[in-house]
Scaffold this motif. Structure first.
Motif, PDB file in Angstrom:
ATOM      1  N   ALA A  54      -5.466  -0.082   8.301  1.00  0.00           N
ATOM      2  CA  ALA A  54      -6.731   0.044   7.578  1.00  0.00           C
ATOM      3  C   ALA A  54      -7.878  -0.422   8.480  1.00  0.00           C
ATOM      4  O   ALA A  54      -7.675  -1.224   9.393  1.00  0.00           O
ATOM      5  N   PRO A  55      -9.078   0.065   8.217  1.00  0.00           N
ATOM      6  CA  PRO A  55     -10.229  -0.394   8.999  1.00  0.00           C
ATOM      7  C   PRO A  55     -10.382  -1.913   8.894  1.00  0.00           C
ATOM      8  O   PRO A  55     -10.040  -2.520   7.877  1.00  0.00           O
ATOM      9  N   ALA A  65      -0.763  -8.483   8.128  1.00  0.00           N
ATOM     10  CA  ALA A  65      -0.354  -7.089   8.257  1.00  0.00           C
ATOM     11  C   ALA A  65       0.143  -6.789   9.673  1.00  0.00           C
ATOM     12  O   ALA A  65       1.129  -6.071   9.852  1.00  0.00           O
ATOM     13  N   ARG A  66      -0.537  -7.348  10.677  1.00  0.00           N
ATOM     14  CA  ARG A  66      -0.087  -7.151  12.064  1.00  0.00           C
ATOM     15  C   ARG A  66       1.295  -7.758  12.286  1.00  0.00           C
ATOM     16  O   ARG A  66       2.129  -7.186  12.981  1.00  0.00           O
ATOM     17  N   LEU A  67       1.545  -8.913  11.679  1.00  0.00           N
ATOM     18  CA  LEU A  67       2.864  -9.544  11.782  1.00  0.00           C
ATOM     19  C   LEU A  67       3.940  -8.640  11.196  1.00  0.00           C
ATOM     20  O   LEU A  67       4.970  -8.393  11.826  1.00  0.00           O
ATOM     21  N   MET A  68       3.691  -8.118  10.003  1.00  0.00           N
ATOM     22  CA  MET A  68       4.699  -7.274   9.360  1.00  0.00           C
ATOM     23  C   MET A  68       4.840  -5.935  10.088  1.00  0.00           C
ATOM     24  O   MET A  68       5.940  -5.391  10.158  1.00  0.00           O
ATOM     25  N   GLU A 108      15.440  -1.821  -0.531  1.00  0.00           N
ATOM     26  CA  GLU A 108      14.985  -3.008  -1.242  1.00  0.00           C
ATOM     27  C   GLU A 108      13.605  -3.469  -0.766  1.00  0.00           C
ATOM     28  O   GLU A 108      12.780  -3.915  -1.558  1.00  0.00           O
ATOM     29  N   HIS A 109      13.326  -3.362   0.526  1.00  0.00           N
ATOM     30  CA  HIS A 109      12.074  -3.854   1.092  1.00  0.00           C
ATOM     31  C   HIS A 109      11.110  -2.741   1.500  1.00  0.00           C
ATOM     32  O   HIS A 109      10.026  -3.022   2.002  1.00  0.00           O
ATOM     33  N   LEU A 110      11.487  -1.502   1.274  1.00  0.00           N
ATOM     34  CA  LEU A 110      10.703  -0.368   1.748  1.00  0.00           C
ATOM     35  C   LEU A 110       9.275  -0.376   1.213  1.00  0.00           C
ATOM     36  O   LEU A 110       8.316  -0.235   1.978  1.00  0.00           O
ATOM     37  N   GLU A 111       9.097  -0.569  -0.071  1.00  0.00           N
ATOM     38  CA  GLU A 111       7.754  -0.543  -0.666  1.00  0.00           C
ATOM     39  C   GLU A 111       6.880  -1.673  -0.108  1.00  0.00           C
ATOM     40  O   GLU A 111       5.707  -1.464   0.210  1.00  0.00           O
ATOM     41  N   THR A 112       7.460  -2.853   0.035  1.00  0.00           N
ATOM     42  CA  THR A 112       6.713  -3.989   0.577  1.00  0.00           C
ATOM     43  C   THR A 112       6.274  -3.712   2.009  1.00  0.00           C
ATOM     44  O   THR A 112       5.123  -3.938   2.375  1.00  0.00           O
ATOM     45  N   LEU A 113       7.189  -3.222   2.816  1.00  0.00           N
ATOM     46  CA  LEU A 113       6.852  -2.920   4.207  1.00  0.00           C
ATOM     47  C   LEU A 113       5.817  -1.808   4.310  1.00  0.00           C
ATOM     48  O   LEU A 113       4.894  -1.891   5.130  1.00  0.00           O
ATOM     49  N   GLN A 114       5.918  -0.807   3.491  1.00  0.00           N
ATOM     50  CA  GLN A 114       4.929   0.272   3.520  1.00  0.00           C
ATOM     51  C   GLN A 114       3.546  -0.268   3.161  1.00  0.00           C
ATOM     52  O   GLN A 114       2.545   0.141   3.757  1.00  0.00           O
ATOM     53  N   HIS A 115       3.487  -1.189   2.212  1.00  0.00           N
ATOM     54  CA  HIS A 115       2.214  -1.817   1.842  1.00  0.00           C
ATOM     55  C   HIS A 115       1.602  -2.531   3.053  1.00  0.00           C
ATOM     56  O   HIS A 115       0.425  -2.340   3.369  1.00  0.00           O
ATOM     57  N   TRP A 116       2.396  -3.343   3.738  1.00  0.00           N
ATOM     58  CA  TRP A 116       1.894  -4.070   4.905  1.00  0.00           C
ATOM     59  C   TRP A 116       1.492  -3.110   6.019  1.00  0.00           C
ATOM     60  O   TRP A 116       0.485  -3.322   6.700  1.00  0.00           O
ATOM     61  N   LEU A 117       2.268  -2.058   6.223  1.00  0.00           N
ATOM     62  CA  LEU A 117       1.949  -1.101   7.276  1.00  0.00           C
ATOM     63  C   LEU A 117       0.629  -0.381   6.988  1.00  0.00           C
ATOM     64  O   LEU A 117      -0.170  -0.158   7.901  1.00  0.00           O
ATOM     65  N   MET A 118       0.384  -0.059   5.736  1.00  0.00           N
ATOM     66  CA  MET A 118      -0.889   0.570   5.374  1.00  0.00           C
ATOM     67  C   MET A 118      -2.054  -0.381   5.647  1.00  0.00           C
ATOM     68  O   MET A 118      -3.101   0.027   6.132  1.00  0.00           O
TER      69      MET A 118
END
Length: 88
Positions: free
Chosen positions: A82-83, A50-53, A68-78
């Protein structure tokens, strides 16, 4: 060296690069960064993935325009905010 040790070693290298070399992330295309993150995640190093993304998104100013990649990136950013869990 077994697969788990290999992924742990890779995660240590990625963490070191994230702390010391922004050029490392800047040089990755989305597909490369995502593939590396997926390997780290599969090896239970989700926090590092997650830190990499997250760093990739910070170094790619137009990432949010790439539908195209927005959902994937949002997942990694969340995951990156996260704790802290099992993967430190």
């Amino acid at each position: 060296m077994n697969l788990e040790q290999t992924v742990d070693h890779l995660a240590d290298i990625v963490e070191g690069l994230l702390h010391g070399s922004e050029e490392f992330v800047c040089s990755l295309q989305f597909a490369e960064a995502e593939a590396l993150a997926e390997v780290l995640d599969a090896g239970h190093r989700t926090r590092t993935a997650a830190r990499l993304m997250h760093r990739w998104a910070l170094t790619e100013p137009d990432w949010d325009e790439d539908v195209e990649h927005l959902e994937t990136l949002q997942h990694w950013l969340m995951l990156s905010v996260a704790p802290v869990g099992a993967d430190a």
